[in-house]
Write a protein that holds these residues in place. Structure first.
Motif, PDB file in Angstrom:
ATOM      1  N   MET A 162       0.549  -1.098   0.061  1.00 51.35           N
ATOM      2  CA  MET A 162       0.105   0.024   0.053  1.00 51.35           C
ATOM      3  C   MET A 162       0.567   1.266   0.180  1.00 51.35           C
ATOM      4  N   LEU A 163       2.118   1.257   0.721  1.00 53.62           N
ATOM      5  CA  LEU A 163       2.731   2.366   0.702  1.00 53.62           C
ATOM      6  C   LEU A 163       3.496   2.774  -0.787  1.00 53.62           C
ATOM      7  N   ASN A 164       3.710   1.757  -1.398  1.00 55.49           N
ATOM      8  CA  ASN A 164       4.230   1.767  -2.771  1.00 55.49           C
ATOM      9  C   ASN A 164       3.140   2.731  -3.600  1.00 55.49           C
ATOM     10  N   VAL A 165       1.790   2.630  -3.598  1.00 56.65           N
ATOM     11  CA  VAL A 165       1.059   3.460  -4.078  1.00 56.65           C
ATOM     12  C   VAL A 165       1.194   4.832  -3.747  1.00 56.65           C
ATOM     13  N   ILE A 166       1.456   5.077  -2.554  1.00 64.02           N
ATOM     14  CA  ILE A 166       1.498   6.482  -1.835  1.00 64.02           C
ATOM     15  C   ILE A 166       2.672   7.115  -2.390  1.00 64.02           C
ATOM     16  N   TRP A 167       3.741   6.518  -2.501  1.00 65.50           N
ATOM     17  CA  TRP A 167       5.333   6.812  -3.132  1.00 65.50           C
ATOM     18  C   TRP A 167       5.102   7.323  -4.291  1.00 65.50           C
ATOM     19  N   ILE A 168       4.465   6.288  -5.395  1.00 64.49           N
ATOM     20  CA  ILE A 168       4.237   6.523  -6.638  1.00 64.49           C
ATOM     21  C   ILE A 168       3.434   7.709  -6.828  1.00 64.49           C
ATOM     22  N   SER A 169       2.324   7.918  -6.274  1.00 60.44           N
ATOM     23  CA  SER A 169       1.326   8.909  -6.319  1.00 60.44           C
ATOM     24  C   SER A 169       2.018  10.277  -5.986  1.00 60.44           C
ATOM     25  N   LEU A 170       2.899  10.215  -4.803  1.00 58.67           N
ATOM     26  CA  LEU A 170       3.662  11.463  -4.671  1.00 58.67           C
ATOM     27  C   LEU A 170       4.357  11.863  -5.756  1.00 58.67           C
ATOM     28  N   ALA A 171       5.247  10.941  -6.296  1.00 57.82           N
ATOM     29  CA  ALA A 171       6.173  11.189  -7.510  1.00 57.82           C
ATOM     30  C   ALA A 171       5.318  11.596  -8.541  1.00 57.82           C
ATOM     31  N   PHE A 172       4.227  11.008  -8.840  1.00 55.45           N
ATOM     32  CA  PHE A 172       3.363  11.526  -9.953  1.00 55.45           C
ATOM     33  C   PHE A 172       2.936  12.964  -9.799  1.00 55.45           C
ATOM     34  N   GLY A 173       2.453  13.175  -8.556  1.00 57.20           N
ATOM     35  CA  GLY A 173       1.569  14.624  -8.399  1.00 57.20           C
ATOM     36  C   GLY A 173       2.909  15.757  -8.360  1.00 57.20           C
ATOM     37  N   LEU A 174       3.984  15.370  -7.903  1.00 57.65           N
ATOM     38  CA  LEU A 174       4.998  16.288  -7.985  1.00 57.65           C
ATOM     39  C   LEU A 174       5.506  16.465  -9.488  1.00 57.65           C
TER      40      LEU A 174
END
Length: 89
Positions: free
Chosen positions: A1-13
């Motif tokens: 689940m944390l991987n989704v958060i990290w990838i979403s953060l990178a996508f958002g930035l």
């Protein structure tokens, strides 16, 4: 689940940097630096995504490269100087 958060953060930035007129790669790099600063350790999934990203980046650079530009004297001169310095040091 944390991987989704990290990838979403990178996508958002990446999207944010694109909105600011910068390449999305700048946002991805900032996300990586921020996550590393906060002590986030990459697991196998994140490592695979990062390796695929670097491969795609190098591939896209290769597509944009014009072989005729490699024949320029500046390229040969700089490469020769770099090679000479690397050999002597």
């Amino acid at each position: 689940m944390l991987n989704v958060i990290w990838i979403s953060l990178a996508f958002g930035l990446g999207l944010l940097s694109r909105q600011l007129g910068l390449p999305p790669l700048v946002g991805y790099l900032i996300a990586g630096f921020v996550l590393h600063f906060h002590g986030v350790q990459a697991d196998d999934v994140i490592n695979e995504f990062s390796e695929m990203g670097v491969t795609l980046l190098l591939f896209s650079i290769g597509l944009k490269l014009k072989p005729s530009s490699l024949a320029a004297p500046q390229v040969w001169g700089t490469a020769s100087i770099h090679t000479a310095v690397a050999i002597t040091v």
